[in-house]
Write an enzyme that holds these catalytic residues in place. Sequence first.
Site, mmCIF file in Angstrom:
data_model
loop_
_atom_site.group_PDB
_atom_site.id
_atom_site.type_symbol
_atom_site.label_atom_id
_atom_site.label_comp_id
_atom_site.label_asym_id
_atom_site.label_seq_id
_atom_site.Cartn_x
_atom_site.Cartn_y
_atom_site.Cartn_z
ATOM 1 C CG ASP A 66 34.430 34.351 32.998
ATOM 2 O OD1 ASP A 66 35.255 34.237 33.901
ATOM 3 O OD2 ASP A 66 34.658 34.961 31.939
ATOM 4 C CG ASP A 135 42.727 32.346 37.677
ATOM 5 O OD1 ASP A 135 42.292 33.425 38.121
ATOM 6 O OD2 ASP A 135 43.859 31.907 37.939
ATOM 7 C CB THR A 137 38.113 36.947 32.952
ATOM 8 O OG1 THR A 137 37.618 35.796 33.637
ATOM 9 C CG2 THR A 137 37.064 37.412 31.957
ATOM 10 C CB THR A 210 49.039 41.210 39.741
ATOM 11 O OG1 THR A 210 47.902 41.591 38.977
ATOM 12 C CG2 THR A 210 49.682 42.460 40.333
ATOM 13 N N GLY A 235 46.218 35.661 36.034
ATOM 14 C CA GLY A 235 45.731 34.390 36.563
ATOM 15 C C GLY A 235 46.569 33.827 37.696
#
Length: 323
Positions: A66, A135, A137, A210, A235
């Site tokens: 990231d 996106d 992680t 999600t 993501g």
Amino acid sequence: MFNLPRLLLHSVAMAGNTGAPLLLRLVAASVSVAEKAGTIVRSVFDSGELGVVEKDGKNDLQTQADRSAQECIVQSLSRQFPKVTIIGEEEPTDETVDESHLVTRLSEEVLKAVCPQDLQSVKDEDVVVWVDPLDGTKEYTQGFLDHVTVLIGVAVKGKAVAGVINQPYYNYKAGPGATLGRTMWGIVGLGAFGVERLVPPADKRIITTTRSHSNKLVTDSIEAMQPDEVLRVGGAGHKVLLVIEGKAHAYVFATPGCKKWDTCAPEAILHALGGKLTDIHGNALQYHKDVKHPNTGGVLATYSDHDWYLSRMPESVKAAVKP
């Protein structure tokens, strides 16, 4: 014929591109930068040194990928476009910039495109670039690599108009020696490239949502859609791609969990292909530089029948998830 030094050749090429509209040059730079960021994401994973830290709990993680990918994107774009506002997910660090992460090349494919008429005169001060360097992680740390994307979204006067998505691990299940990764980009009014719009199955309804941030609001809203199948993945970029490529009919997220950097790039590409992304009330998302980062009204993304999905959203959910 004499040979110009490589650096001079590069400078001449860059100078020859200065006549292109700002938006095209910015997208062209973002395509090259996203590809570099994707290689950084893979390199960190391969090293085994992920450097994981918790930001706001176990479901909100940050890794070295990231941090390094954001440095690559933000530093590369800010040096080329110093007057453009760039907002990244990760907090800036005091570390010295790794010059090997910087990219100056512009995508020739993008520069050959014809910029839509209404975007040809865009000015620096009208633009905000929203960056999610990695996106998905949590999924990255758990090895769900196909969930991972690099997102660079371009907004003009608060509206998402262009996006770049890199999937570092696209094709990673194809076996040893397979070419990894792909980059797609799109501009509203022009179209999207590097990805093909596919039609989902007509005999059932598939919803994606999600994997890590579910709650009763999310569950109630999905049940109201009466899906035949629910794809729970990581993501926001990955979920919108599932809609674009016909693996899901809708992306439903009825809670204020994701942020502007999660949705700007996917929204622009989806809109460029004729789809739609709004909050769960049907309101357009705003991407001004001073806007609050959370998408407080949730997210609904579809390629068709958007109004039907809005109509199925329970009133109790809409009352709880306010823009």
